[in-house]
Motif scaffolding. Structure first.
Motif, PDB file in Angstrom:
ATOM      1  N   HIS A  73     -14.566  -9.853  -8.875  1.00  9.45           N
ATOM      2  CA  HIS A  73     -14.105  -8.534  -8.965  1.00  9.45           C
ATOM      3  C   HIS A  73     -15.064  -7.490  -9.943  1.00  9.45           C
ATOM      4  O   HIS A  73     -15.264  -6.405  -9.379  1.00  9.45           O
ATOM      5  CB  HIS A  73     -12.902  -8.531  -9.498  1.00  9.45           C
ATOM      6  CG  HIS A  73     -11.943  -9.200  -8.662  1.00  9.45           C
ATOM      7  ND1 HIS A  73     -10.786  -9.867  -9.016  1.00  9.45           N
ATOM      8  CD2 HIS A  73     -11.870  -9.111  -7.251  1.00  9.45           C
ATOM      9  CE1 HIS A  73     -10.102 -10.483  -7.684  1.00  9.45           C
ATOM     10  NE2 HIS A  73     -10.717 -10.029  -6.771  1.00  9.45           N
TER      11      HIS A  73
ATOM     12  N   MET B   3      -9.820   0.350  -9.251  1.00  9.25           N
ATOM     13  CA  MET B   3     -10.345  -1.002  -9.278  1.00  9.25           C
ATOM     14  C   MET B   3     -10.520  -1.583 -10.862  1.00  9.25           C
ATOM     15  O   MET B   3     -10.426  -2.684 -11.114  1.00  9.25           O
ATOM     16  CB  MET B   3     -11.774  -0.844  -8.674  1.00  9.25           C
ATOM     17  CG  MET B   3     -11.721  -0.560  -7.290  1.00  9.25           C
ATOM     18  SD  MET B   3     -13.070  -0.352  -6.418  1.00  9.25           S
ATOM     19  CE  MET B   3     -14.149  -1.689  -6.468  1.00  9.25           C
TER      20      MET B   3
ATOM     21  N   THR C 120      -6.372  -2.800  -6.567  1.00 13.08           N
ATOM     22  CA  THR C 120      -7.931  -2.931  -5.866  1.00 13.08           C
ATOM     23  C   THR C 120      -7.932  -2.329  -4.298  1.00 13.08           C
ATOM     24  O   THR C 120      -8.895  -1.603  -4.351  1.00 13.08           O
ATOM     25  CB  THR C 120      -8.247  -4.430  -6.128  1.00 13.08           C
ATOM     26  OG1 THR C 120      -8.332  -4.935  -7.350  1.00 13.08           O
ATOM     27  CG2 THR C 120      -9.749  -4.707  -5.363  1.00 13.08           C
TER      28      THR C 120
END
Length: 122
Positions: free
Chosen positions: A50, A88, A104
């Protein structure tokens, strides 16, 4: 704006949309696979993936949407994409699971919309 710069911006915007879609699929599939099958939690939900995705999305958005904003002088795509990048980034600070996936996916959706708006202004 020079033709080469415009062409680069268009390619980066398209890449940004593609990466946003791939990220959304990764998030949703990761949550489903881990929740339903209990497989791959360490790899699919790794914070490093991520973080890398956020850095990559930020670089591509900064280049493509930044160049677009300088060209068409409209801040809408920049505002939408920046809001998405914020979602995000915030997702990195919540625990793994539904909250992270929702933030996200919402973020990558907004980044993709920012890129699409930027493409329409081309």
């Amino acid at each position: 704006m020079a033709s080469g710069t415009s062409s680069l911006r268009l390619r980066l915007d398209r890449l940004g949309v593609l990466l946003s879609a791939l990220c959304a699929v990764h998030c949703v599939a990761g949550v489903i696979i881990v929740a339903v099958l209990g497989l791959g939690g360490g790899l699919l939900l790794s914070p490093e993936i991520h973080r890398f995705g956020l850095v990559l999305a930020t670089i591509i958005a900064a280049l493509a949407i930044g160049l677009g904003t300088m060209h068409h002088r409209r801040r809408g795509p920049l505002f939408v994409a920046t809001t998405g990048l914020g979602c995000m980034a915030f997702a990195l600070f919540v625990g793994h699971g539904v909250e992270e996936a929702v933030l996200t996916v919402a973020g990558v959706f907004l980044v993709a919309v920012g890129h699409m708006l930027n493409l329409r202004k081309a």
